[in-house]
Design a protein around this motif. Structure first.
Motif, PDB file in Angstrom:
ATOM      1  N   ALA A 187       0.830  -1.208   0.000  1.00  0.00           N
ATOM      2  CA  ALA A 187       0.000   0.000   0.000  1.00  0.00           C
ATOM      3  C   ALA A 187       0.865   1.260   0.000  1.00  0.00           C
ATOM      4  CB  ALA A 187      -0.936  -0.016   1.209  1.00  0.00           C
ATOM      5  N   GLN A 188       1.930   1.241   0.780  1.00  0.00           N
ATOM      6  CA  GLN A 188       2.823   2.400   0.785  1.00  0.00           C
ATOM      7  C   GLN A 188       3.537   2.562  -0.554  1.00  0.00           C
ATOM      8  OE1 GLN A 188       5.530   2.585   4.106  1.00  0.00           O
ATOM      9  NE2 GLN A 188       6.739   4.248   3.203  1.00  0.00           N
ATOM     10  N   LEU A 189       3.968   1.449  -1.131  1.00  0.00           N
ATOM     11  CA  LEU A 189       4.635   1.510  -2.434  1.00  0.00           C
ATOM     12  C   LEU A 189       3.670   1.977  -3.526  1.00  0.00           C
ATOM     13  CD1 LEU A 189       7.297   0.931  -3.917  1.00  0.00           C
ATOM     14  CD2 LEU A 189       6.470  -1.405  -4.306  1.00  0.00           C
ATOM     15  N   ASP A 190       2.413   1.559  -3.434  1.00  0.00           N
ATOM     16  CA  ASP A 190       1.419   2.028  -4.403  1.00  0.00           C
ATOM     17  C   ASP A 190       1.223   3.538  -4.309  1.00  0.00           C
ATOM     18  OD1 ASP A 190       1.064  -0.488  -5.365  1.00  0.00           O
ATOM     19  OD2 ASP A 190      -0.729  -0.926  -4.165  1.00  0.00           O
ATOM     20  N   GLY A 191       1.190   4.042  -3.067  1.00  0.00           N
ATOM     21  CA  GLY A 191       1.054   5.480  -2.894  1.00  0.00           C
ATOM     22  C   GLY A 191       2.215   6.247  -3.502  1.00  0.00           C
ATOM     23  N   LEU A 192       3.404   5.681  -3.437  1.00  0.00           N
ATOM     24  CA  LEU A 192       4.566   6.334  -4.035  1.00  0.00           C
ATOM     25  C   LEU A 192       4.510   6.284  -5.558  1.00  0.00           C
ATOM     26  CD1 LEU A 192       8.199   6.001  -2.732  1.00  0.00           C
ATOM     27  CD2 LEU A 192       7.750   6.005  -5.170  1.00  0.00           C
ATOM     28  N   LEU A 193       4.176   5.122  -6.094  1.00  0.00           N
ATOM     29  CA  LEU A 193       4.153   4.966  -7.552  1.00  0.00           C
ATOM     30  C   LEU A 193       3.023   5.756  -8.196  1.00  0.00           C
ATOM     31  CD1 LEU A 193       4.954   1.148  -7.804  1.00  0.00           C
ATOM     32  CD2 LEU A 193       6.501   3.065  -8.262  1.00  0.00           C
ATOM     33  N   GLU A 194       1.986   6.074  -7.436  1.00  0.00           N
ATOM     34  CA  GLU A 194       0.884   6.871  -7.974  1.00  0.00           C
ATOM     35  C   GLU A 194       1.264   8.327  -8.185  1.00  0.00           C
ATOM     36  OE1 GLU A 194      -2.454   6.384  -5.429  1.00  0.00           O
ATOM     37  OE2 GLU A 194      -2.852   4.312  -6.059  1.00  0.00           O
ATOM     38  N   PHE A 254       3.319  -8.381  -6.930  1.00  0.00           N
ATOM     39  CA  PHE A 254       4.733  -7.992  -6.954  1.00  0.00           C
ATOM     40  C   PHE A 254       5.230  -7.829  -8.389  1.00  0.00           C
ATOM     41  CE2 PHE A 254       9.127  -9.583  -7.374  1.00  0.00           C
ATOM     42  CZ  PHE A 254       9.810  -8.603  -6.676  1.00  0.00           C
ATOM     43  N   LEU A 255       4.827  -8.726  -9.281  1.00  0.00           N
ATOM     44  CA  LEU A 255       5.261  -8.642 -10.666  1.00  0.00           C
ATOM     45  C   LEU A 255       4.754  -7.353 -11.333  1.00  0.00           C
ATOM     46  CD1 LEU A 255       4.697 -12.357 -11.819  1.00  0.00           C
ATOM     47  CD2 LEU A 255       6.827 -11.245 -11.108  1.00  0.00           C
ATOM     48  N   VAL A 256       3.513  -6.979 -11.016  1.00  0.00           N
ATOM     49  CA  VAL A 256       2.965  -5.736 -11.588  1.00  0.00           C
ATOM     50  C   VAL A 256       3.742  -4.529 -11.076  1.00  0.00           C
ATOM     51  CG1 VAL A 256       0.912  -4.288 -11.751  1.00  0.00           C
ATOM     52  CG2 VAL A 256       0.695  -6.782 -11.865  1.00  0.00           C
ATOM     53  N   ARG A 257       4.012  -4.500  -9.777  1.00  0.00           N
ATOM     54  CA  ARG A 257       4.729  -3.370  -9.197  1.00  0.00           C
ATOM     55  C   ARG A 257       6.180  -3.307  -9.656  1.00  0.00           C
ATOM     56  NH1 ARG A 257       0.600  -4.747  -6.530  1.00  0.00           N
ATOM     57  NH2 ARG A 257      -0.603  -3.310  -5.219  1.00  0.00           N
ATOM     58  N   MET A 258       6.739  -4.434  -9.985  1.00  0.00           N
ATOM     59  CA  MET A 258       8.108  -4.435 -10.487  1.00  0.00           C
ATOM     60  C   MET A 258       8.185  -3.698 -11.822  1.00  0.00           C
ATOM     61  SD  MET A 258      10.612  -7.702 -11.175  1.00  0.00           S
ATOM     62  CE  MET A 258      11.604  -7.746  -9.708  1.00  0.00           C
ATOM     63  N   ASP A 259       7.196  -3.864 -12.661  1.00  0.00           N
ATOM     64  CA  ASP A 259       7.177  -3.132 -13.933  1.00  0.00           C
ATOM     65  C   ASP A 259       7.011  -1.626 -13.704  1.00  0.00           C
ATOM     66  OD1 ASP A 259       7.431  -5.519 -15.294  1.00  0.00           O
ATOM     67  OD2 ASP A 259       5.252  -5.795 -15.526  1.00  0.00           O
ATOM     68  N   ARG A 260       6.183  -1.259 -12.749  1.00  0.00           N
ATOM     69  CA  ARG A 260       5.986   0.163 -12.474  1.00  0.00           C
ATOM     70  C   ARG A 260       7.226   0.800 -11.850  1.00  0.00           C
ATOM     71  NH1 ARG A 260       0.501   1.100  -9.336  1.00  0.00           N
ATOM     72  NH2 ARG A 260       1.126   3.251  -9.819  1.00  0.00           N
ATOM     73  N   VAL A 261       7.928   0.028 -11.045  1.00  0.00           N
ATOM     74  CA  VAL A 261       9.188   0.535 -10.478  1.00  0.00           C
ATOM     75  C   VAL A 261      10.207   0.776 -11.588  1.00  0.00           C
ATOM     76  CG1 VAL A 261      11.168  -0.088  -9.029  1.00  0.00           C
ATOM     77  CG2 VAL A 261       8.849  -0.441  -8.184  1.00  0.00           C
ATOM     78  N   GLY A 262      10.229  -0.135 -12.569  1.00  0.00           N
ATOM     79  CA  GLY A 262      11.133   0.056 -13.704  1.00  0.00           C
ATOM     80  C   GLY A 262      10.839   1.342 -14.461  1.00  0.00           C
ATOM     81  N   ASP A 277      24.040   4.990 -10.499  1.00  0.00           N
ATOM     82  CA  ASP A 277      23.387   5.094  -9.189  1.00  0.00           C
ATOM     83  C   ASP A 277      22.000   4.484  -9.178  1.00  0.00           C
ATOM     84  OD1 ASP A 277      25.583   6.517  -8.194  1.00  0.00           O
ATOM     85  OD2 ASP A 277      24.792   8.415  -8.961  1.00  0.00           O
ATOM     86  N   ILE A 278      21.525   4.021 -10.341  1.00  0.00           N
ATOM     87  CA  ILE A 278      20.196   3.411 -10.432  1.00  0.00           C
ATOM     88  C   ILE A 278      20.362   1.897 -10.428  1.00  0.00           C
ATOM     89  CG2 ILE A 278      18.122   3.195 -11.827  1.00  0.00           C
ATOM     90  CD1 ILE A 278      18.697   5.954 -12.949  1.00  0.00           C
ATOM     91  N   PRO A 279      19.771   1.202  -9.462  1.00  0.00           N
ATOM     92  CA  PRO A 279      19.943  -0.260  -9.387  1.00  0.00           C
ATOM     93  C   PRO A 279      19.261  -0.972 -10.552  1.00  0.00           C
ATOM     94  CG  PRO A 279      18.332   0.476  -7.780  1.00  0.00           C
ATOM     95  CD  PRO A 279      18.917   1.713  -8.381  1.00  0.00           C
ATOM     96  N   ASP A 280      19.775  -2.135 -10.862  1.00  0.00           N
ATOM     97  CA  ASP A 280      19.218  -2.953 -11.947  1.00  0.00           C
ATOM     98  C   ASP A 280      18.112  -3.856 -11.416  1.00  0.00           C
ATOM     99  OD1 ASP A 280      21.026  -1.879 -13.768  1.00  0.00           O
ATOM    100  OD2 ASP A 280      22.556  -3.384 -13.277  1.00  0.00           O
ATOM    101  N   LEU A 281      17.084  -4.001 -12.225  1.00  0.00           N
ATOM    102  CA  LEU A 281      15.973  -4.896 -11.896  1.00  0.00           C
ATOM    103  C   LEU A 281      16.151  -6.217 -12.637  1.00  0.00           C
ATOM    104  CD1 LEU A 281      12.777  -2.637 -11.946  1.00  0.00           C
ATOM    105  CD2 LEU A 281      13.687  -3.899 -10.007  1.00  0.00           C
ATOM    106  N   THR A 282      16.278  -7.300 -11.877  1.00  0.00           N
ATOM    107  CA  THR A 282      16.385  -8.637 -12.476  1.00  0.00           C
ATOM    108  C   THR A 282      15.103  -9.398 -12.152  1.00  0.00           C
ATOM    109  OG1 THR A 282      18.781  -8.608 -12.137  1.00  0.00           O
ATOM    110  CG2 THR A 282      17.749 -10.746 -12.621  1.00  0.00           C
ATOM    111  N   LYS A 283      14.346  -9.718 -13.189  1.00  0.00           N
ATOM    112  CA  LYS A 283      13.057 -10.360 -12.979  1.00  0.00           C
ATOM    113  C   LYS A 283      13.215 -11.871 -12.857  1.00  0.00           C
ATOM    114  CE  LYS A 283      10.442  -6.817 -15.465  1.00  0.00           C
ATOM    115  NZ  LYS A 283       9.465  -6.542 -16.550  1.00  0.00           N
ATOM    116  N   ALA A 284      12.279 -12.456 -12.139  1.00  0.00           N
ATOM    117  CA  ALA A 284      12.264 -13.907 -11.999  1.00  0.00           C
ATOM    118  C   ALA A 284      11.743 -14.528 -13.291  1.00  0.00           C
ATOM    119  CB  ALA A 284      11.374 -14.308 -10.823  1.00  0.00           C
TER     120      ALA A 284
END
Length: 526
Positions: A187-194, A254-262, A277-284
């Protein structure tokens, strides 16, 4: 409203708080001015320091910020939110505890600033109007409310918990507690991504600073989120049917939010943040989702495909889980390293190249000013004129260099330059003479500067207290000279002093105030 600096409203409000002795309110006012730049670091640092002081009222500080967020000006409201976010991140935990425990939240769901629509937004750099900034203010306030609610639910801040395989809080959490914690974190992460801004929306220093604070929180939140998902996958095949169903639903989210974080990280890269300085996203691997669904179907008693027997399915699923955990562990490591870095802790959203250029220009202007001040003047008259109008000049002007300086506490009066050059200096004045002489310290102000060798001098053997002898320089320092005294009151000296060079020799001329008759040789009649 002018964006070049602080407005009249800002200065009047700060002056009112100063007169009332409200230092904390003045600091909040300074941090949330109408100037279209992010809050200044010195004001934020002072407020952070205040949160660590035991005699500072945290409720009062929080209420001051909430009160500023009710302003009609979007700049003031936005900067009050930024200041609150900064204190949440870097201030004492008491500030976060109060926001989480109180009902005083940011009620800005319907905020709209129409003040800059009429002037076409020309008063704001970049043409960004308050009307267009209002949606970002509403989303930003919603995220801060979610941040407070998550602290109320969990009693800790996700951005400050320990991360990693060994000491990570979510990595070592039991399954039942983990299933209750991850929805709060989501919920907190959704508020940030919005917040959902693009690179072309970051056109002023206020929104830039809020974006940097959100970027900082995103790195820490997702590092925590990733640790929790890894822990969830490791425990998935040991869960019962209900827990497995909840865990599978959390993993899909989690998979949906991973795309939005990207997408958020791409915006950060476009606005000038260094790619390193931007970390890499490695998907499962995508096959992991199929394996999790098959395991849940087995627990629910549903039929699985004929190609996968329970034994084969279990072995295949655990292999997929290991590969997924390995991929997510690399993501966790990258985000953990970025979260541990303090590079973005003190930034205010200003481009480093622009900042260096402005500092270089300011230094060049300062050096030019110093060289202009230290250079000699073109003419003496101009220098004297400038010196007369400069009350802070350390040295006197050239036209006054030869004039004596009045010494209010010295024993010997200053002599004119011509007299000092023509006559030898008398014997040195003793330090004890300063205590014994009763001379007039202002006498040299009234002495004629043109006196020459014909001036009357006082007797060298002047007598002070207790018969002590003072110097001639001290004896001459009287309220009136002997010649002036005789011209007024007449000659009162005995006749035996007539040739000794005293002032009595010059008292022969009549005076309208002479009480005794004088003869032709200038001696007083007996």
């Amino acid at each position: 409203m002018t964006m070049a600096g602080q407005t009249i409203n800002d200065r009047l409000l700060a002056a009112r708080h100063s007169l009332a002795g409200q230092g904390l309110a003045k600091s909040v006012c300074k941090a949330t001015t109408e100037e279209c730049i992010g809050p200044k670091k010195k004001h934020l640092d002072y407020l952070v320091h205040c949160t660590n002081e035991p005699n500072v009222s945290i409720p009062h500080l929080a209420n001051l910020l909430i009160e500023r967020s009710q302003n009609a000006n979007w700049v003031v409201v936005y900067k009050s939110l930024i200041t609150t976010h900064h204190l949440m991140a870097y201030g004492n935990e008491r500030f976060m505890q109060y926001l989480a425990s109180s009902n005083s939240t940011f009620n800005l769901s319907s905020f709209l600033d129409k003040g800059t629509v009429q002037d076409g937004g020309m008063g704001i750099p970049g043409g960004r109007m308050g009307y267009d900034m209002s949606p970002f203010i509403r989303r930003y306030a919603k995220y801060l409310n979610e941040k407070s609610l998550s602290y109320r639910a969990m009693a800790f801040d996700f951005c400050k918990v320990k991360r990693g395989k060994e000491e990570g809080s979510l990595r070592n959490m039991n399954a039942e507690k983990l299933l209750k914690t991850l929805p709060v974190l989501q919920a907190q992460l959704d508020g940030l991504l919005e917040f959902d801004c693009q690179s072309n929306d970051l056109t002023n220093g206020v929104i830039n600073m809020s974006f940097m604070l959100l970027f900082r929180d995103l790195i820490r939140l997702f590092a925590c989120y990733n640790d929790g998902i890894i822990n969830l996958l490791e425990k998935y095949f040991d869960m019962n049917k209900k827990h497995a169903r909840d865990a599978l639903d959390l993993y899909k989210k989690f998979l949906v939010r991973m795309d939005r974080v990207g997408e958020f990280l791409k915006v950060a890269e476009n606005v000038g943040i260094d790619k390193g300085d931007i970390p890499d996203l490695t998907k499962a691997p995508s096959s992991l989702l199929d394996a999790l669904e098959q395991h849940l179907a087995t627990l629910e008693g549903r039929k699985v495909s004929a190609a996968n027997t329970p034994t084969q399915s279990s072995s295949y699923q655990r292999t997929n889980v290991k590969s997924a955990v390995s991929a997510l562990s690399s993501t966790s490591s990258a985000f953990g390293t970025a979260a541990a870095s303090s590079k973005f802790d003190t930034t205010n959203g200003i481009d480093e190249q622009l900042k260096a250029q402005v500092l270089a220009e300011e230094e060049a202007a300062m050096n030019q000013y110093k060289s202009k001040v230290s250079s000699p003047t073109s003419s003496g008259a101009a220098g004297a004129s400038a010196a007369l109008t400069n009350p802070f000049l350390s040295s006197p002007p050239a036209s006054q260099a030869g004039q004596p300086i009045v010494d209010l506490f010295g024993a010997a009066s200053a002599q004119p330059a011509a007299a000092a050059a023509g006559a030898p200096q008398a014997h040195a004045t003793k330090a004890s003479d300063d205590l014994l002489q009763l001379g007039n310290p202002f006498a040299d102000m009234f002495e004629a500067s043109g006196n020459s060798g014909g001036n009357v001098t006082a007797a060298a053997g002047a007598t002070g207290f207790n018969g002590s002898t003072v110097s001639s320089a001290a004896a001459t320092n009287a309220f009136v000279s002997d010649s002036n005294f005789t011209s007024v009151f007449g000659n009162t000296e005995p006749a035996g002093h007539a040739g000794d060079g005293s002032a009595a020799e010059y008292a022969g001329t009549g005076s309208p105030f002479d009480w005794g008759a004088t003869d032709d040789d200038g001696r007083a009649a007996q």
